[in-house]
Design a protein around this motif. Structure first.
Motif, short mmCIF file in Angstrom:
data_model
loop_
_atom_site.label_atom_id
_atom_site.label_comp_id
_atom_site.label_asym_id
_atom_site.label_seq_id
_atom_site.Cartn_x
_atom_site.Cartn_y
_atom_site.Cartn_z
N ARG A 3 -26.61 16.42 12.09
CA ARG A 3 -25.53 16.54 10.98
C ARG A 3 -25.08 15.06 10.85
O ARG A 3 -24.47 14.87 9.75
N ILE A 82 -12.09 20.79 5.86
CA ILE A 82 -13.48 21.93 5.69
C ILE A 82 -14.40 21.13 6.70
O ILE A 82 -15.12 21.67 7.29
N LEU A 83 -14.56 19.90 6.60
CA LEU A 83 -15.34 18.93 7.46
C LEU A 83 -15.34 19.20 8.60
O LEU A 83 -16.22 19.26 9.50
N LEU A 84 -14.14 18.95 9.24
CA LEU A 84 -13.92 19.10 10.61
C LEU A 84 -13.47 20.41 11.14
O LEU A 84 -13.63 20.56 12.24
N THR A 85 -13.67 21.33 10.35
CA THR A 85 -13.82 22.70 10.98
C THR A 85 -15.31 23.31 11.00
O THR A 85 -15.56 24.45 11.31
N MET A 86 -16.24 22.42 10.65
CA MET A 86 -17.52 22.94 10.85
C MET A 86 -18.17 22.37 12.32
O MET A 86 -17.28 21.57 12.87
N PRO A 87 -19.17 22.91 12.49
CA PRO A 87 -19.39 22.68 14.14
C PRO A 87 -20.02 21.28 14.08
O PRO A 87 -21.13 21.16 14.30
N VAL A 88 -19.12 20.41 14.16
CA VAL A 88 -19.72 18.95 14.05
C VAL A 88 -18.79 18.06 15.02
O VAL A 88 -17.36 18.09 14.81
N ARG A 89 -19.32 17.14 15.90
CA ARG A 89 -18.55 16.51 16.55
C ARG A 89 -17.67 15.26 15.90
O ARG A 89 -18.41 14.81 14.88
#
Lengths: 236, 327
Positions: A3, A82-89
């Motif tokens: 990611r 949207i970016l930070l509600t994806m499964p990404v740290r």
């Protein structure tokens, strides 16, 4: 990791989707051409020694310009949601964006290889210091970009991010010029803290791991703070 | 039961000392399309931001798809598709690029990226604009791209914040039908302040006001709460000063009338009254006869069921219809 690279790829492409990056790069190269060739023939020596100082000055406004939008713009437009509600740290987001800026810096530095190349046709150029010089630029520029990412994480206004990181980088760059006015005991500490002190060593052709370590710690520290600042929205 | 997909327990959120959410608890089961209804600033978006792990609650806890929103936020975020209120997309990308980016971020790899993007493009009807820049799209298409990005990884749970706001009526209907379709296989929470949408798209409604849940029911159940139908009668104004009062009194005299209230007729020359029956009787014949007897010039007479709008207003402004009529 995947990611991080996906984000880096998107941001890097994003630079070329807008004229802003082209303007910054062109301005950098134009100014550089102007200031480089003027004294070059006066000195009359096949050396690109002066180029590094010049570039390190030009990076002061360039690095903040490249990083100012990375997080601030996402906050302003709301895309960050949207970016930070994806499964990404959060750390993956920060590092991905930083890598994109670093990539553009590499492109910028690659463009300037025209200078040593053309100088080498005029005389006998020693490529050793050129290599360390570029390493120094990459490290110093990398540190400036990390500070830029940090400043961009503090605000949703690109202009504020630009000036904040510009001022911080300028302060780190200029403090070594004030050494004569600083009391003896503190002087060595201040000198050690300055960008220029570590930069000059490497630009001269000396590779010292301590200098590299200094820049890498600035990068690590800034990115860690940026990561915290992004995370702070979750603190209740 | 094991099919609870979203479970919130006493969620509170304080922004700079202001309580935006006050101990909200709820359960959403698999396959439910839950309408989240409330006036602006009631706490709908805040609840959604908490459930999607964009922000944290000040107090309380929640589980989404079995994962805790604080300790396993990555697990929660893998299970949801989210369309934020702003529908903020990367404007500098092509629609296709953008959806591929989201798919990769969502952990889809290799060949599957193209396949999944193709499927959602078809589902959301984006075929015509796929090679356009996002910035050039109309609001309706942007909303579809927003939905497509929320669907690309086939999440079991969809959280949509005002998916139909700012759209023209045709677009809104299209998006609504799309959501209805999507909702057949998934658990959906959508927020809105448009009641017609809830009536059509949702099978359960939560009304939230000032950070609290004030109603939790089916759309039909809510309408039943409002109960009685009303009769609206419009007559032409006549000479004397006290005519309006006279009329009101006359209509109130009809057998089976609970109360009468003057309402805006929209015209200087006409008077309108709302007549509420005690039971569920049709008062139109009686009102007509009365008008003939008194020789009022009747220009309008209709009967209508109470709609969700009135229920909504009663629940969210805290004043019942009775007090409303009395004042």
């Amino acid at each position: 990791m995947q990611r991080t690279l996906t984000i880096a790829k998107r941001e890097f492409r994003g630079y070329f989707n807008s004229p802003a990056a082209y303007i910054v790069v062109c301005l950098f190269l134009t100014l550089m051409g102007f200031f480089f060739w003027n004294p070059f023939f006066l000195i009359n020596r096949a050396s690109v020694r002066g180029m590094y100082d010049l570039m390190s000055v030009l990076l002061l406004p360039t690095a903040p310009a490249l990083t100012m939008g990375l997080l601030a713009e996402e906050k302003r437009t709301g895309t960050i949601e949207i970016l930070l509600t994806m499964p990404v740290r959060d750390s993956e987001v920060v590092i991905g964006k930083y890598l994109a800026a670093l990539g553009l810096l590499a492109v910028l530095l690659a463009c300037t290889l025209a200078y040593p190349l053309s100088v080498s046709t005029l005389g006998n150029l020693d490529w050793g210091p050129v290599l360390t010089g570029y390493l120094a630029l990459l490290l110093e520029g990398g540190a400036m970009l990390a500070v830029g990412v940090l400043a961009s994480s503090w605000t949703d206004n690109q202009l504020i991010a630009f000036f904040t990181s510009g001022i911080i980088c300028f302060a780190f760059w200029i403090i070594s010029r004030f050494l004569p006015f600083i009391p003896q005991g503190a002087a060595s500490v201040v000198e050690w803290l300055s960008f220029d002190y570590h930069f000059q060593d490497m630009a001269r052709g000396v590779i010292d791991t301590r200098d590299a370590f200094y820049f890498l710690s600035i990068i690590g520290f800034s990115l860690a703070l940026a990561f915290r600042s992004l995370e702070s929205r979750r603190w209740s | 039961m094991n099919d609870v997909m979203i479970e919130a327990d006493g969620l509170s959120k304080r922004y700079d000392g202001v309580l935006a959410l006050d101990k909200v608890s709820m359960q959403v089961r698999q396959g439910e399309v839950l309408g989240f209804l409330g006036p602006n600033g009631a706490g709908k978006s805040t609840t959604m931001k908490i459930l999607t792990c964009f922000t944290s609650p000040t107090e309380g806890s929640a589980k989404v798809n079995g994962c805790d929103i604080v300790t396993d936020s990555l697990g929660v975020r893998s299970a949801i598709g989210y369309l934020p209120e702003s529908t903020a997309l990367y404007h500098d990308m092509l629609v296709l690029e953008y959806l591929e980016f989201v798919a990769e971020m969502r952990g889809i790899v290799g060949e599957d990226v193209r396949k999944r993007v193709k499927v959602v493009v078809e589902e959301t009807g984006l075929g015509d604009v796929i090679s356009k820049e996002v910035r050039t799209l109309s609001k309706g298409y942007k909303q579809r791209v927003g939905l497509a990005q929320a669907l690309v990884h086939e999440p079991p749970i969809l959280i949509l914040d005002e998916p139909m706001s700012g759209l023209d009526p045709n677009q809104a209907v299209e998006i609504r039908d799309l959501i209805k379709d999507i909702g057949r296989q998934r658990t959906v929470i959508l927020s809105t302040h448009n009641l017609a949408e809830v009536q059509v798209a949702c099978n359960r409604v939560l009304i939230i006001s000032k950070g609290r849940i004030v109603a939790d029911d089916t759309p039909d159940g809510l309408r039943d709460r409002a109960g009685k139908s009303r009769c609206v009668v419009t007559v032409q104004k006549q000479g004397s000063e006290g005519f309006a009062k006279q009329c009101e009194a006359a209509f109130a005299g009809i057998a089976g009338v609970d109360r009468v209230r003057a309402i805006d007729s929209g015209s200087e020359a006409e008077l309108s009254f709302e007549i509420l029956p005690k039971g569920d009787d049709d008062l139109r014949p009686a009102a007509f006869k009365l008008a003939v007897d008194k020789s009022y010039t009747l220009v309008g007479l209709r009967r209508e069921g109470q709609n969700l709008e009135q229920v909504f207003r009663e629940l969210t402004t805290g004043e019942g219809a009775t007090e409303g009529a009395a004042s």
